[in-house]
Scaffold this active site. Structure first.
Site, mmCIF file in Angstrom:
data_model
loop_
_atom_site.group_PDB
_atom_site.id
_atom_site.type_symbol
_atom_site.label_atom_id
_atom_site.label_comp_id
_atom_site.label_asym_id
_atom_site.label_seq_id
_atom_site.Cartn_x
_atom_site.Cartn_y
_atom_site.Cartn_z
ATOM 1 N N CYS A 160 0.848 -1.187 0.000
ATOM 2 C CA CYS A 160 0.000 0.000 0.000
ATOM 3 C C CYS A 160 0.884 1.237 0.000
ATOM 4 O O CYS A 160 1.237 1.771 1.054
ATOM 5 C CB CYS A 160 -0.923 -0.027 1.228
ATOM 6 N N CYS A 354 -8.332 5.777 -6.799
ATOM 7 C CA CYS A 354 -7.673 6.309 -5.601
ATOM 8 C C CYS A 354 -7.593 7.830 -5.638
ATOM 9 O O CYS A 354 -7.329 8.417 -6.690
ATOM 10 C CB CYS A 354 -6.269 5.719 -5.465
#
Length: 433
Positions: A160, A354
C-alpha cells in the site's frame, strides 16, 4: 435462520454488515467481530500524523451504530478459526458458530521483517492505525522542535504505497506552513522499481507526475530500495539494480522516519490450513469465496492478489477503497443467492480508484482493471483531488454512522475522474490516457 459472521470492522467490514442487513433481512443473524471497539477511518491517518486531524475526528464507537441496525457486535480479537467445523474462538475462550464467514480483517503489520522497524520497540513510525498515527504525530512535534533529516517510504514487501506518498507531501506542506521546510531534508525510500509504480506497474503518467512533484518539492528518492535494518537515527538501505544486485549501500541519518511495513495475514486467519497463501492472505475465487471452505468469503487487504510482475525488491498489490466495497457487495449478493439455494454469480469489480491528498493539492488515478492491460489507465493531479479527499472523509464517516451501504460518493468520484480524463484528452490530444 442463517448466522453470518463478519471478522473485522474496517472499511470493508462495516459496509459488509450494513449491506448484509439490508439485503438479507431481519430473519438472519449478523455478528461483527473486531479486535477493538471503535471504527477508524484509516485514510485520514496522514493528517492525524501532522496534527491536521485528531482522534475524535476520525474515530467513533462501533456498537451503538451496529446495534441500531440489529447487528450484534463483539469487541475482542479472534484467536482461532476451525474452518471445518465453522467455529471461531475468541480471546476470552468463548466460541461462536457461523453459517457464513466474511473475513475483512485487514493486514497484520509485519514490522519484524526489518530489524529495528516499527513504532513498538523500533525506530520508525507508522500511519497504518490511529494509534500509530498519534505516535507519529508526537515524533513529528519533536522534529519541529529539533529539525533534521526525514526518511519516508515503504519497506520490502509493502503493498500500500499511496499513504507513503501522501505522508511525504503532507509533511512537506505542514513544514512549509511552519516555515521550516528548509531545515528538513526529505528522502523517499521505497521498494518500488520507480517513483509512481504504486505496486501497479504505474498508472498513466504516474511516474512522470510524481517525479515532477518530488523535484518541485525538493524531495530526493531511492527506488529498488531494500531496507535491511534501522538503528536509532540511522537507516541502512541496499539500492538494487534491475537484476537484484546491490548497486549502492546507503546509510541514511534521520530525525523522523515513517516507513510502511510489509503486510501479512492476521494470525487467526493465516494459521487455517488451505485457507491462505504462504503470506497469510485469504485465497478467493472470482466470487470472493475460498475454494476449499465454500462458506468463507473474504474482501479487502487480507485477500491474496498476485503482483503485477517481478521486481528487484518485492512489491505487493494495493487494494483501494472502491475495490473493497465492490468486493463486499458481491459477497453479500452471493450469500443471498446461496441462502436461496442458488450458486453464487456476483464478482467484485477489481478496479483501482484512488484519491491521494498532497496537503494543498493531490493526485488521483484510475486503473481499470487493476492488473494490466487496462481499459482505463489514467493519472492526474490538482487541487480538486485535495478537496475531493476531504469531502470523501466526511461522507464515508457519516455513511458508517448512518448505516447506509449505498456507495453514492464512490460513484460520483468515478464520474468526476471520467470527466477529468475527458478534459485531459481534449487539452492534450496526444497524451495517452
Amino acid at each position: 435462520m442463517a448466522h453470518i459472521v463478519i471478522l473485522g470492522a474496517g472499511i470493508g467490514g462495516m459496509p459488509a454488515a450494513y449491506e448484509a442487513r439490508a439485503a438479507l433481512g431481519r430473519e438472519h443473524k449478523i455478528t461483527v467481530i473486531n479486535a477493538v471497539d471503535y471504527f477508524q477511518f484509516v485514510p485520514s491517518n496522514p493528517w492525524v500524523a501532522v496534527g491536521w486531524r485528531h482522534r475524535e475526528d476520525v474515530v467513533f464507537p462501533i456498537r451503538p451504530y451496529l446495534e441500531r441496525k440489529g447487528i450484534d457486535f463483539i469487541a475482542q480479537p479472534a484467536t482461532a478459526i476451525d474452518a471445518a467445523a465453522s467455529v471461531i474462538t475468541l480471546q476470552s475462550g468463548d466460541t461462536l458458530a457461523y453459517d457464513f464467514l466474511i473475513i475483512t480483517t485487514g493486514p497484520r503489520l509485519a514490522f519484524e521483517e526489518v530489524e529495528g522497524a516499527g513504532p513498538h520497540g523500533g525506530f520508525t513510525q507508522s500511519i497504518c492505525t490511529i494509534d500509530h498515527a498519534e505516535k507519529c504525530h508526537e515524533d513529528f512535534e519533536r522534529l519541529c522542535n529539533d529539525p533534521g533529516p526525514v526518511v519516508i517510504g515503504a519497506m520490502p514487501g509493502a503493498s500500500c504505497f499511496g499513504p507513503a506518498y501522501e505522508y511525504t507531501m503532507i509533511l512537506d506542506a505542514a513544514l512549509r506552513k511552519k516555515k521550516m521546510r528548509s531545515k528538513v531534508p526529505v528522502t523517499y525510500v521505497t521498494a518500488e522499481p520507480y517513483i509512481g509504480h504504486l505496486g501497479l506497474d504505474g498508472v498513466g503518467d504516474s511516474k512522470g507526475i510524481m517525479e515532477h512533484e518530488f523535484r518541485d518539492h525538493d524531495i530526493r528518492w531511492i527506488t529498488n530500495a531494500k531496507t535491511t535494518r534501522v538503528e536509532q537515527g540511522k537507516m541502512f538501505v541496499d539500492e538494487l539494480d534491475v537484476n537484484g544486485n546491490v548497486l549502492k549501500k546507503h546509510e541514511l541519518p534521520f530525525k523522523h522516519s515513517m516507513m510502511l511495513p510489509a503486510f501479512k495475514g492476521v494470525d487467526a486467519v493465516a494459521q487455517v490450513e488451505g485457507l491462505c497463501n504462504p503470506r497469510g492472505f485469504v485465497i478467493v475465487d472470482g466470487n470472493q469465496r475460498n475454494p476449499k471452505y465454500k462458506n468463507i468469503y473474504s474482501a479487502g487487504v487480507c485477500i491474496a492478489i498476485p503482483p503485477v510482475g517481478p521486481t528487484p525488491v518485492p512489491c505487493g498489490v494495493p487494494k483501494t477503497g472502491y475495490m473493497i466495497e465492490s468486493m463486499v457487495t458481491a459477497i453479500v449478493h452471493n450469500i443471498e443467492e446461496e441462502l436461496a439455494g442458488k450458486q453464487p454469480t456476483h464478482k467484485g469489480t477489481w478496479q483501482a480508484i484512488c484519491l491521494a491528498d498532497f496537503g494543498t493539492t493531490g493526485a488521483a488515478f484510475a486503473a481499470i482493471p487493476q492488473i494490466p492491460p487496462r481499459d482505463v489507465n489514467w493519472f492526474g493531479s490538482g487541487k480538486w483531488v485535495h478537496l475531493a479527499k476531504i469531502a470523501f472523509e466526511k461522507y464515508f464517516i457519516r455513511k458508517m454512522k448512518s448505516g447506509n451501504s449505498e456507495p453514492i460518493y464512490e460513484k460520483y468520484v468515478m464520474k468526476l475522474i471520467g470527466f477529468k480524463r475527458l478534459q485531459d484528452k481534449v487539452m492534450h490530444p496526444t497524451h495517452t490516457i
